[in-house]
Design an enzyme around this catalytic site. Sequence first.
Site, PDB file in Angstrom:
ATOM      1  N   SER A 143       3.335   0.738   3.745  1.00 19.96           N
ATOM      2  CA  SER A 143       2.340   0.933   4.509  1.00 19.96           C
ATOM      3  C   SER A 143       2.345  -0.277   5.795  1.00 19.96           C
ATOM      4  O   SER A 143       2.663  -1.186   5.349  1.00 19.96           O
ATOM      5  CB  SER A 143       0.916   0.767   4.179  1.00 19.96           C
ATOM      6  OG  SER A 143      -0.068   0.924   5.066  1.00 19.96           O
ATOM      7  N   TYR A 156      -5.951  -3.085  -1.479  1.00 20.84           N
ATOM      8  CA  TYR A 156      -5.026  -2.084  -1.073  1.00 20.84           C
ATOM      9  C   TYR A 156      -3.837  -2.771  -0.402  1.00 20.84           C
ATOM     10  O   TYR A 156      -2.605  -2.573  -0.725  1.00 20.84           O
ATOM     11  CB  TYR A 156      -5.516  -1.134  -0.220  1.00 20.84           C
ATOM     12  CG  TYR A 156      -4.382  -0.011   0.384  1.00 20.84           C
ATOM     13  CD1 TYR A 156      -4.153   1.031  -0.216  1.00 20.84           C
ATOM     14  CD2 TYR A 156      -4.319  -0.049   1.906  1.00 20.84           C
ATOM     15  CE1 TYR A 156      -3.090   2.023   0.410  1.00 20.84           C
ATOM     16  CE2 TYR A 156      -3.339   0.788   2.223  1.00 20.84           C
ATOM     17  CZ  TYR A 156      -2.821   1.925   1.495  1.00 20.84           C
ATOM     18  OH  TYR A 156      -1.939   2.453   2.220  1.00 20.84           O
ATOM     19  N   LYS A 160       0.612  -2.824  -1.148  1.00 22.44           N
ATOM     20  CA  LYS A 160       1.470  -2.264  -0.170  1.00 22.44           C
ATOM     21  C   LYS A 160       2.477  -3.521   0.319  1.00 22.44           C
ATOM     22  O   LYS A 160       3.662  -2.985   0.393  1.00 22.44           O
ATOM     23  CB  LYS A 160       0.854  -1.573   1.015  1.00 22.44           C
ATOM     24  CG  LYS A 160       0.072  -0.261   0.862  1.00 22.44           C
ATOM     25  CD  LYS A 160       1.214   0.564   0.025  1.00 22.44           C
ATOM     26  CE  LYS A 160       0.586   2.037  -0.135  1.00 22.44           C
ATOM     27  NZ  LYS A 160       1.535   3.185  -0.803  1.00 22.44           N
TER      28      LYS A 160
END
Length: 253
Positions: A143, A156, A160
């Site tokens: 991401s 998160y 990533k």
Amino acid sequence: MLLEGKRALVTGASAGIGQAIAIGMAGAGADVAFNYDRGEEGAAATIAGIEAAGRRALAVRSDVADPDAAPAFVGAAQEAFGGVDVFVSNAGICPFHGFLDMPRETLERTMRVNLHGAYYMVQAAARRMVEQGGGGSIIAVSSISALVGGEFQTHYTPTKAGVLSLMQSAAVALGRHGIRCNALLPGTIATDINKDDLADEEKRRYMEGRVPLGRLGRAEDLAGPAVFLASDMAAYVTGASLLVDGGMFVNLQ
């Protein structure tokens, strides 16, 4: 037909980016097996999309956070298709939450799905590719969040960044076997994972205004880059990261 005759596996493909990649790879000539944790309707739609392209489809319901799910998924694809040529680690979650009161289970579940799940799945696919010989292509969906921070993504963004780093290290570890490992870094893609966040019209307009191409991404925008990295056109591309963000990352002024 860049992937004609190839056998591709995609995790988390009952919706969103994974579904678009699975159907896109079928359109490029690959038979496609995919994993999903929930969403029977979505899984059926993915199967229909693959079969509409004239390719074989296999759906396996399992949770990538379970380490045993990885060899089982790869084994099922091996039995159905006779081998694995392309593997896409896509499954991921992003339950938005503040940092200071982050629930332990939210943090740990995000780590287990996004990072641990990617590790075990990639490892299982790599083992199969090494055993069968002939190389292969592994792609992980990281991401733009691997490169920038997010107030409600403190659980998160590290996952990533870890997925991006995993592809870089795996490229080194697996190069001698002819296995290429690369990462896709989507920007803001309108999918189920962020639909509640983007329901705020003011925020949506702000996000669109940051993108030089003038719109948020669609799941289908990831299909072409994934097909390219999986194909022989990318035969000398490994350890690379490809931003698919409409130019958002470079628009910092």
